[in-house]
Design an enzyme around this catalytic site. Structure first.
Site: not given
Length: 687
Positions: A481, A475
């Site tokens: 990202h 995660e």
């Protein structure tokens, strides 16, 4: 207009750093009025663009469209963060009311023929506009997305499409509500601690705490995870207890009561098929994949079938080995069933590799995993540093907020961690944005990671399983990202990439779990301070293909169910009336109909595809893993955990967000297209 307090903090700039919503001041009664006001403001902004009678330009159409809706985005991100993480009855009621309103608002913009005509005109003369690469892609994506949404349809078709979208929004919200309610209702209560023999003190403490919160004093409560199995199945010595937990898990939302999702999902499938037909596609899967890197459902199904044959073969070999162990060592041998697999797998793991997965937990204390594992890997690779900010509260007392800095000391953004399970949180683990980065709007990113780790009683340490350690690293890969995307336009911010690419960065980040410089710092016994023994580490590495027949099969079975449901034509979807029969036929079709290896998710609790954003897209994990495994090979070939490698990965892949075609970005990073061999090797599917 909904009644609410006169001052609405959702409609004013947040006083907190980075624009974090001031959740302490936000009450449930603020949300709907804020949405109503933000909807109206956004519609007025879009109307001003669409109603212009001058020639469309990039500035008066696309740039204006990107500048519009900032207030609505703030309200959306603030609310949906809470509705998934802390869905109290009040929040659930708002979510149900909001779902059709959101669908109608989105359609009003995406299907606006005047706006579409302006964007189409720009797209037709794209080569004459002299735009930079990101601006050019903005024109291409808006045109593609509006076309895909149905903007080119006639008025009658648009009217039906809007009705379908509105009803689907209601159904997906109902699916999630039913699942959350039944997951809570089916939590398994035990009267005698002896029934939970095999669990650690911390796990028993969490069970006592969960029971206490439900008013079940003197009992132990095992809450359910989102997937079919449960981590405790690997440890519980009582077969009856294992069977109770597995049975409860697999019964979710399928018991013929008010929370049964069967009728809900059948209607979802039918309406999605009808919508696809209306938009000119043979099926919902064809519609979805047309705007993904896969391109077609045939490409997806070809990959799944290619992998299913060796996965099923390996699972059968694993099953036979487990059965031999049961026959040789059980006091009263019995046929292996689904609730037995994890328990006996750990026996084999222990016998063949001398590893007791449950015994590793004292080395995985959550705070140390976070600080000296997840954060340290990000520091070594990207130069990031982290500082906890207790002065920036999030939406729940269990959340923690960290400010992140680049190597040069500049502020990057905020990271919020919501680690523990609770009855108001949906199952699984995920990342979402509270604030998205955009140079146009002058915003920096704020991202959230949600997990569902049982919370021990006060004073007891939170000890993670290796699977939970993996989930935290995974995660955080999504979080990176979202944090690293450096774009001009909001349309490309955070993880706004094709769905079958979005899992790629998160899966890559898992590689650092057993990386020596990282593992040595975080895998330390929480009481003795001893590092995880070197020989144990080597044995862990040796087990990387262990039980992969099961792991790959259960995943592929779920991915195939998703494809099977969503590859139906409208007529075929209308003919399906029995969920169980459809599942059985679909699994038999791909050769994954082994009762001892049930799908990771069965249909009635398959939240990814019936209430989340993965419809016809659950294949994304394995599709992205082709890129992931190839990237891991690149890192190993190029020195691993180095700043130079981190900068290359950040700048050429993570940092571009959705502003570049993802496969083009991958080729820029890797120097070629990805190859499938590293994936096959990783999962033991080569022979």
């Amino acid at each position: 207009m909904t009644d609410a307090p006169a001052f609405n903090p959702l409609l004013a700039p947040s006083p907190l750093p980075y624009g974090v919503p001031d959740y302490a001041a936000i009450e449930p009664a603020h949300y709907l009025p804020a949405f109503e006001a933000a909807f109206a403001a956004h519609r007025a902004e879009v109307e001003a663009i669409a109603s212009r009678d001058d020639e469309p330009t990039f500035e008066n159409t696309l740039l204006a469209l990107e500048q519009a809706g900032a207030q609505l985005e703030r309200v959306i991100l603030a609310f949906y963060t809470v509705s998934s993480s802390d869905a109290t009855p009040e929040i659930q009621a708002i979510d149900e009311q909001l779902a059709p309103l959101m669908a109608a608002h989105t359609d009003a913009i995406q299907l606006d023929g005047r706006l579409y005509a302006r964007i189409r005109a720009l797209h037709e003369r794209l080569d004459d506009l002299d735009l930079d690469a990101e601006s050019r892609r903005l024109v291409e994506r808006h045109f593609r997305e509006m076309t895909h949404a149905g903007a080119a349809l006639d008025d009658s078709a648009k009217e039906r499409l809007t009705a379908l979208n509105r009803r689907l929004s209601e159904l997906t919200t109902q699916f999630e509500k039913n699942l959350l309610a039944d997951t809570n209702e089916l939590a398994v209560a035990f009267d005698d601690v002896a029934e939970l023999d095999g669990l650690t003190e911390g796990e028993l403490s969490a069970a006592v705490e969960a029971a206490r919160e439900r008013g079940l004093e003197g009992k132990w409560l095992v809450t359910l995870t989102l997937f079919s199995g449960h981590p405790y199945l690997a440890q519980l010595t009582s077969r009856a207890s294992r069977e109770r937990i597995m049975a409860a898990s697999r019964a979710r939302a399928s018991r013929g009561d008010v929370h049964d999702n069967s009728a809900v999902l059948l209607e979802i499938v039918r309406l999605r098929a009808e919508r696809a037909e209306l938009l000119g596609y043979a099926s919902h899967a064809a519609y979805v994949t047309a705007d993904q890197t896969a391109g077609t459902p045939e490409a997806v199904q070809s990959l799944l079938r290619q992998l299913a044959i060796p996965a099923a073969r390996n699972a059968q070999a694993e099953k036979a080995a487990l059965q031999r162990l049961i026959d040789a060592t059980a006091a009263e041998p019995y046929p292996l069933e689904a609730h037995d697999w994890a328990f006996w797998t750990e026996k084999v793991r222990s016998a063949e590799y001398d590893i007791d997965a449950a015994a590793l937990r004292p080395w995985f204390e959550a705070e140390r995993v976070l600080q000296d594992g997840v954060f340290r890997a990000a520091n070594l690779l990207y130069g990031l540093t982290f500082r906890e900010r207790a002065d920036i509260p999030a939406y729940h007392p269990d959340t923690r907020t960290f400010e992140i800095f680049n190597e040069d000391g500049s502020a990057l953004g905020l990271y919020v961690l919501d680690l523990y399970t609770r009855d108001t949180k949906r199952g699984g683990a995920w990342m979402n944005s509270i604030v998205k980065q955009s140079a146009l709007r002058g915003t920096q990113p704020v991202v959230v990671n949600n997990l569902n780790v049982p919370k021990p009683a006060a004073g007891s340490p939170t000890l993670l399983t290796l699977d939970q350690v993996t989930t935290l690293f995974h995660e955080f890969g999504h979080a990176l990202h979202g944090l690293f995307a450096t774009v001009t336009y909001p349309h490309f911010a955070a993880t706004a990439v094709h769905r079958d690419f979005v899992e790629f960065p998160s899966q890559v980040n898992e590689m650092w779990i057993l990386w020596p410089e990282v593992l040595a710092e975080y895998a330390v016994h929480h009481e003795t301070g001893e590092p995880l023994p070197t020989d144990v580490v080597e044995r862990l590495r040796a087990t990387e293909t262990f039980n992969q027949g099961f792991a790959t099969s259960e995943y592929l079975a779920a991915a195939w169910l998703d494809q099977a449901w969503h590859s139906l034509s409208r007529a075929e979807a209308d003919a399906v009336t029995d969920v169980d029969a459809f599942e059985a036929a679909a699994l038999a079709d791909i050769g994954l109909d082994e009762p001892a290896v049930p799908p990771r998710y069965s249909s009635t609790y398959f939240a990814h595809v019936f209430s989340g954003g993965y419809s016809a897209g659950y294949y994304s994990y394995i599709w992205a893993e082709v890129l992931d495994a190839d990237t891991v090979e690149w890192f190993r070939e190029n020195g691993g955990l180095t700043r130079a490698n981190g900068d290359r990965f950040r700048q050429r892949l993570l940092g571009v967000g959705g502003a570049k075609d993802p496969l083009e970005a991958y080729r820029d990073f890797r120097g070629r297209d990805a190859e499938i061999t590293p994936l096959l090797t990783r999962r033991g599917l080569t022979a």
